[in-house]
Design a protein around this motif. Sequence first.
Motif, PDB file in Angstrom:
ATOM      1  N   THR A  82      25.346 -10.482   0.659  1.00 52.38           N
ATOM      2  CA  THR A  82      24.501 -11.341  -0.160  1.00 52.38           C
ATOM      3  C   THR A  82      24.891 -11.205  -1.623  1.00 52.38           C
ATOM      4  O   THR A  82      25.448 -10.182  -2.039  1.00 52.38           O
ATOM      5  N   THR A  83      24.601 -12.232  -2.400  1.00 52.70           N
ATOM      6  CA  THR A  83      24.795 -12.200  -3.841  1.00 52.70           C
ATOM      7  C   THR A  83      23.868 -13.237  -4.472  1.00 52.70           C
ATOM      8  O   THR A  83      23.379 -14.130  -3.779  1.00 52.70           O
ATOM      9  N   SER A  84      23.617 -13.100  -5.765  1.00 51.10           N
ATOM     10  CA  SER A  84      22.624 -13.963  -6.422  1.00 51.10           C
ATOM     11  C   SER A  84      22.989 -14.268  -7.863  1.00 51.10           C
ATOM     12  O   SER A  84      23.677 -13.486  -8.523  1.00 51.10           O
ATOM     13  N   LEU A  85      22.462 -15.380  -8.328  1.00 49.83           N
ATOM     14  CA  LEU A  85      22.280 -15.634  -9.756  1.00 49.83           C
ATOM     15  C   LEU A  85      20.788 -15.440  -9.976  1.00 49.83           C
ATOM     16  O   LEU A  85      19.970 -16.042  -9.272  1.00 49.83           O
ATOM     17  N   TYR A  86      20.413 -14.600 -10.913  1.00 50.12           N
ATOM     18  CA  TYR A  86      18.996 -14.325 -11.129  1.00 50.12           C
ATOM     19  C   TYR A  86      18.741 -14.075 -12.602  1.00 50.12           C
ATOM     20  O   TYR A  86      19.661 -14.223 -13.421  1.00 50.12           O
ATOM     21  N   GLU A  87      17.478 -13.769 -12.934  1.00 44.65           N
ATOM     22  CA  GLU A  87      17.090 -13.706 -14.350  1.00 44.65           C
ATOM     23  C   GLU A  87      17.555 -14.982 -15.041  1.00 44.65           C
ATOM     24  O   GLU A  87      18.078 -14.956 -16.161  1.00 44.65           O
ATOM     25  N   ILE A  88      17.371 -16.109 -14.351  1.00 46.45           N
ATOM     26  CA  ILE A  88      17.795 -17.406 -14.886  1.00 46.45           C
ATOM     27  C   ILE A  88      16.852 -17.784 -16.023  1.00 46.45           C
ATOM     28  O   ILE A  88      15.647 -17.907 -15.830  1.00 46.45           O
ATOM     29  N   LYS A  89      17.413 -17.902 -17.218  1.00 48.67           N
ATOM     30  CA  LYS A  89      16.648 -18.208 -18.429  1.00 48.67           C
ATOM     31  C   LYS A  89      17.187 -19.488 -19.058  1.00 48.67           C
ATOM     32  O   LYS A  89      18.044 -19.447 -19.954  1.00 48.67           O
ATOM     33  N   PRO A  90      16.698 -20.654 -18.607  1.00 51.30           N
ATOM     34  CA  PRO A  90      17.219 -21.918 -19.149  1.00 51.30           C
ATOM     35  C   PRO A  90      17.067 -22.021 -20.658  1.00 51.30           C
ATOM     36  O   PRO A  90      17.924 -22.597 -21.338  1.00 51.30           O
ATOM     37  N   GLU A  91      15.973 -21.450 -21.207  1.00 50.70           N
ATOM     38  CA  GLU A  91      15.750 -21.551 -22.651  1.00 50.70           C
ATOM     39  C   GLU A  91      16.817 -20.803 -23.454  1.00 50.70           C
ATOM     40  O   GLU A  91      17.045 -21.103 -24.629  1.00 50.70           O
ATOM     41  N   HIS A  92      17.482 -19.845 -22.819  1.00 47.77           N
ATOM     42  CA  HIS A  92      18.552 -19.092 -23.491  1.00 47.77           C
ATOM     43  C   HIS A  92      19.930 -19.419 -22.917  1.00 47.77           C
ATOM     44  O   HIS A  92      20.920 -18.845 -23.363  1.00 47.77           O
ATOM     45  N   ARG A  93      19.941 -20.294 -21.888  1.00 51.65           N
ATOM     46  CA  ARG A  93      21.178 -20.690 -21.206  1.00 51.65           C
ATOM     47  C   ARG A  93      21.951 -19.459 -20.738  1.00 51.65           C
ATOM     48  O   ARG A  93      23.158 -19.355 -20.922  1.00 51.65           O
TER      49      ARG A  93
END
Length: 196
Positions: A82-93
Motif C-alpha cells: 500500500t501507499t498514499s498521498l496524505y496530509e493533502i493541503k490544497p490551500e498550501h498546494r
Amino acid sequence: MKIAVQGLEDGHVVRLEPLSDVLREPLRAALNCDPEAWALMVGSACGERFDAFFDSALIDMEKGTKVAWAVRRASDDVIVGTTSLYEIKPEHRRCEIGATFYRPEARGGAINPACKRLLLGHAFDAGAVRVEILTDAINPQSQAAIRKLGARDEGVLRKHKITWTGRIRDTALFAVLDEDWPEVRDRLDRRLAAFG
C-alpha cells in the motif's frame, strides 16, 4: 490543487488501485507479514490492527485529506502493498507521500520507484508545489531509498511523532518541489528503464 481518487498505472511494473471494500481482504493478506518492519512505522496495519488502518484510510479519503492505494504488481496481478498521498493541503498546494509498506519480496526492485513516479506525477499534475516524504530518523535504509529518488534532505524533526509502540520518533524530512520535479521525473524514468 485537487488530488483525484483514481487508479494509476505505469503499464509495466505496478497498478495503484484506490482503496475500496473489494480490496480489503487482498490488502490484508499483503500487509499481514513482517511484524518487525511494522515496528518502525508510526502505525501498524498488521494482524488485528488492519481493519482500523483500512477503515481510517477510507474515512480520510471521504474527507479528501488522503488518497490510499493498494499496490498491484503487474507481472502476476498480486497485491503486494500500500501507499498514499496524505496530509493533502490544497490551500498550501502540498501533500505527503507515505503510509507505504511492501511485502518483503516486493522491496528493493522496481516497485517502489514505479510507485513514487506515479504518485509524484499525480500530485504535481494536480497542482502541488511541494511533496514531502517523511521517514523514521533511525531508518537509514528508508532514507537512502528516498535520497535515491531525488528528494532533498530537509533535516530532522525532533520528537515529531509517537509510534503505535509508544516510541517517541524523530522524523527525517525530505521534499520534492515543483521546480525539482522535471529532474526527479527524468531520474526515475532512467532508473525504471534500467529494470527493463
